[in-house]
Design an enzyme around this catalytic site. Structure first.
Site, PDB file in Angstrom:
ATOM      1  N   ASP A  89       0.854  -1.057   0.112  1.00 15.22           N
ATOM      2  CA  ASP A  89      -0.110   0.077  -0.075  1.00 15.22           C
ATOM      3  C   ASP A  89       0.900   1.284   0.036  1.00 15.22           C
ATOM      4  OD1 ASP A  89      -2.162   1.680   0.028  1.00 15.22           O
ATOM      5  OD2 ASP A  89      -2.976   1.168   2.029  1.00 15.22           O
ATOM      6  N   ASP A  90       0.726   2.170  -1.175  1.00 19.08           N
ATOM      7  CA  ASP A  90       1.410   3.495  -1.047  1.00 19.08           C
ATOM      8  C   ASP A  90       2.953   3.071  -1.140  1.00 19.08           C
ATOM      9  OD1 ASP A  90      -1.064   4.553  -1.056  1.00 19.08           O
ATOM     10  OD2 ASP A  90      -0.782   5.764   0.653  1.00 19.08           O
ATOM     11  N   SER A 135      -8.793   1.775   4.592  1.00 19.35           N
ATOM     12  CA  SER A 135      -7.529   2.390   5.008  1.00 19.35           C
ATOM     13  C   SER A 135      -7.652   2.374   6.465  1.00 19.35           C
ATOM     14  CB  SER A 135      -7.214   3.449   4.483  1.00 19.35           C
ATOM     15  OG  SER A 135      -6.772   3.411   3.108  1.00 19.35           O
ATOM     16  N   CYS A 139      -5.987   4.230  -4.064  1.00 15.40           N
ATOM     17  CA  CYS A 139      -6.210   3.174  -3.465  1.00 15.40           C
ATOM     18  C   CYS A 139      -7.611   2.233  -4.001  1.00 15.40           C
ATOM     19  CB  CYS A 139      -6.480   2.797  -2.009  1.00 15.40           C
ATOM     20  SG  CYS A 139      -5.112   3.613  -1.146  1.00 15.40           S
ATOM     21  N   HIS A 148     -11.083  -2.367   1.229  1.00 14.98           N
ATOM     22  CA  HIS A 148     -11.273  -1.030   0.473  1.00 14.98           C
ATOM     23  C   HIS A 148     -11.954  -0.841  -0.935  1.00 14.98           C
ATOM     24  CE1 HIS A 148      -9.303   3.359   0.597  1.00 14.98           C
ATOM     25  NE2 HIS A 148     -10.501   3.133   0.735  1.00 14.98           N
ATOM     26  N   HIS A 150       1.281   2.148   4.062  1.00 12.47           N
ATOM     27  CA  HIS A 150       0.296   3.407   4.128  1.00 12.47           C
ATOM     28  C   HIS A 150       0.491   4.039   5.457  1.00 12.47           C
ATOM     29  CE1 HIS A 150      -3.183   5.748   3.960  1.00 12.47           C
ATOM     30  NE2 HIS A 150      -3.611   5.384   2.838  1.00 12.47           N
ATOM     31  N   ASP A 184      -0.461  -0.748  -5.015  1.00 14.94           N
ATOM     32  CA  ASP A 184      -1.551  -0.337  -5.424  1.00 14.94           C
ATOM     33  C   ASP A 184      -1.262   1.104  -6.135  1.00 14.94           C
ATOM     34  OD1 ASP A 184      -0.642   1.109  -3.184  1.00 14.94           O
ATOM     35  OD2 ASP A 184      -3.179   1.235  -2.629  1.00 14.94           O
ATOM     36  N   ASN A 185      -0.264   1.743  -5.766  1.00 13.61           N
ATOM     37  CA  ASN A 185       0.008   3.121  -6.234  1.00 13.61           C
ATOM     38  C   ASN A 185       1.332   3.580  -5.530  1.00 13.61           C
ATOM     39  OD1 ASN A 185      -2.653   3.808  -4.427  1.00 13.61           O
ATOM     40  ND2 ASN A 185      -0.793   4.959  -3.808  1.00 13.61           N
ATOM     41  N   LYS A 196       2.034   9.533  -5.686  1.00 13.44           N
ATOM     42  CA  LYS A 196       0.429   9.207  -5.184  1.00 13.44           C
ATOM     43  C   LYS A 196      -0.436  10.440  -5.737  1.00 13.44           C
ATOM     44  CE  LYS A 196      -2.744   7.719  -1.771  1.00 13.44           C
ATOM     45  NZ  LYS A 196      -2.906   7.332  -0.488  1.00 13.44           N
ATOM     46  N   ARG A 222      -7.315  -1.175  -6.626  1.00 13.61           N
ATOM     47  CA  ARG A 222      -7.701  -2.397  -6.350  1.00 13.61           C
ATOM     48  C   ARG A 222      -8.791  -3.175  -6.886  1.00 13.61           C
ATOM     49  NH1 ARG A 222      -5.429  -2.799  -0.780  1.00 13.61           N
ATOM     50  NH2 ARG A 222      -4.106  -0.882  -0.872  1.00 13.61           N
ATOM     51  N   LYS A 249      -6.268  -5.445   3.847  1.00 13.44           N
ATOM     52  CA  LYS A 249      -7.197  -4.065   3.418  1.00 13.44           C
ATOM     53  C   LYS A 249      -7.865  -4.483   2.200  1.00 13.44           C
ATOM     54  CE  LYS A 249      -6.341   0.589   1.703  1.00 13.44           C
ATOM     55  NZ  LYS A 249      -5.328   1.756   1.630  1.00 13.44           N
TER      56      LYS A 249
END
Length: 501
Positions: free
Chosen positions: A32-33, A152, A72, A128, A231, A283-284, A304, A76, A126
């Site tokens: 994540d991130d 999140s 996010c 989301h 994250h 994810d990003n 991001k 996903r 997660k």
């Protein structure tokens, strides 16, 4: 040479001496991130990621791998469906605890593709992709089991989030005026608020039990592990806190890496490592507004929230012991391609919808050419009016629009900041990503007449793609309802403070 799934299975028998009638297992790890430059194997000098580095050394490391959105929820959605988020309606931005919408139930996930082939399926971490009334949008959507936080972990009043040792408060502020963060098992709240110091162990134990049970039953399995790490605000339990050189971000990354090591050990112990494809990506890009606590995009521009490379080009590693040969690929690939690749290897049928993903088996097992010719870049708030912000065709990337984002503020590059307003480019900004992955030096059409042909191909591709794109109803625009926020004591009051169990 190109290999289809039956050929791959035949070679698997010959190479590793383990002939099995079972389709392969899949472990999909989703950070994540996490930025392109955050892993040790991607060049970060102080990240402690020995297990991921080991997977990269023994498997295939991608240099040109993309997610589909710089935030996010939409990212996903496209990972699990093999379709751009605009088709499913998971836009603009992200879903919240009380969102009325979520990933539409008529969308087909990877888990739903694999279930008819006899797969056990589980998601941990997660989600989301929405909660909804009575948990409408929670797994299952093809998943037999789920353990995790459905959005999140900063979407709750976690100012009192503690790190290790317990008397040290974690840095960072989170949402207020909403319920505390819940830990859910399937659709039942196990703990609220969640204990972050024990969370990674709970995830690891759940995932290991799932692998062990599936192996004992001789049942093929699909484990989807979308981590909360890295994250913001970062957290880590006693096994990782203070153990890295990067502070809280490095500790959080180390904790996820330790879990990956534990899963690898379980695959070895249960004897299924030779029949398991492990795929890792994120994810990003990094949330640069958090500065040193937000991750690193390496040589890539911005992060991001933006459609520059730093927002959407991700680290990615594919590992299959004895079958994927160690190496590095510069072929273009995407999270969109995971569903059709898993389906091909499992001998599963693809959903009868417009898919945007392509089969990656030729890259994975032959280190051959990608079937993916282009990558489309949508902003966090896509619209039919503006259409695509950018297109990558082969080594060239054309920006039709650029815009900064709050997530990428604080960097010295002013084009990344939230104050860099939407700007149209005609002709588009054109970059050669092989020579200039940092997108610093736009190519001059005056100096390079040959680029007119390239630009003509890109414009034609843009017209064709946008002509075929049918935007799904926006799920995020359906708004929020506080009564939909997960609460372990639904009838308690006053909310949200009473939601504790």
């Amino acid at each position: 040479r190109k290999m289809d799934a039956p050929t791959i299975f035949g070679l698997c028998c010959l190479l590793i001496g383990t002939c099995t009638s079972l389709p392969p297992n899949f472990v999909l790890l989703f950070a994540d991130d996490l930025g392109f430059g955050d892993l040790g194997c991607y060049g970060h000098p102080t990240s402690l990621t020995p297990n991921l580095d080991g997977l990269a050394a023994g498997g295939l490391r991608f240099t040109d791998f993309y997610c589909t959105s710089p935030v996010c929820s939409p990212s996903r959605a496209s990972l699990l469906t093999g379709r751009y988020q605009t088709r499913s309606g998971v836009y603009p931005g992200v879903l919240y605890p009380g969102s009325r919408g979520g990933l539409p139930l008529n969308e087909t996930t990877i888990a739903e593709v694999l279930k008819p082939r006899g797969y056990a399926t589980a998601a941990v971490g997660k989600w989301h992709l929405g909660v909804g009334a009575n948990g409408t949008f929670l797994p299952p959507q093809g998943f037999d089991q789920y353990l995790g936080i459905p959005y999140s972990h900063d979407m709750g009043p976690c100012q009192n989030l503690t790190c290790f040792p317990p008397d040290v408060k974690c840095f960072g502020l989170c949402d207020v005026g909403t319920v505390t963060v819940p830990l859910m098992h399937d659709e039942v709240i196990k703990q609220q608020p969640v204990n972050f110091l024990d969370l990674e162990k709970a995830y690891s134990d759940f995932a290991k039990d799932f692998i062990t049970t599936s192996a004992k039953r001789k049942q093929p399995f699909f484990l989807y592990f979308p981590s909360h790490h890295t994250h913001y605000p970062q957290y880590a339990g006693p096994g990782a806190a203070g153990k890295s050189l990067r502070g809280p971000f490095g500790d959080a990354l180390l904790e996820f890496d330790q879990t990956i090591g534990s899963l690898l050990a379980t695959l070895e112990r249960t004897g299924v490592i030779n029949n398991t494809l492990i795929f890792f990506t994120s994810d990003n890009g990094p949330e640069l507004m958090r500065m040193s606590r937000g991750g690193n995009a390496g040589p890539l521009r911005c992060g991001k929230g933006t459609t520059y490379e730093g927002g959407m080009r991700e680290p990615a590693i594919a590992y299959w012991q004895g079958l994927i040969q160690p190496g590095v690929t510069h072929e273009m690939a995407s999270t969109l391609d995971i569903l059709p690749t898993f389906a091909s290897l499992a001998g599963a049928k693809l959903p009868q919808v417009m898919l945007d993903g392509v089969d990656m088996t030729n890259i994975l097992f032959s280190q051959g050419k990608s079937k993916r010719e282009a990558m489309m870049f949508y902003p966090t708030d896509p619209s039919e009016k503006n259409g695509l912000f950018a297109i990558r065709l082969e080594k060239y990337k054309a920006h039709f629009y650029t815009q900064g984002a709050s997530h990428s503020s604080t960097t010295p590059d002013q084009d990344c900041s939230i104050f860099a307003s939407l700007k149209a480019h005609d002709p588009p900004l054109l970059f050669d990503l092989e020579a200039d992955p940092s997108e610093h030096y736009p190519l001059s059409l005056d100096d390079r007449p040959d680029l007119q042909e390239v630009l003509g191909r890109i414009r034609k591709l843009k017209e064709q793609f946008e002509g075929s794109m049918v935007f799904g109803e926006s799920q995020v625009s359906k708004g929020t309802d506080p009564s939909l926020e997960p609460c372990c004591s639904p009838q308690c009051g006053p909310k949200p403070d009473c939601c504790h169990c």
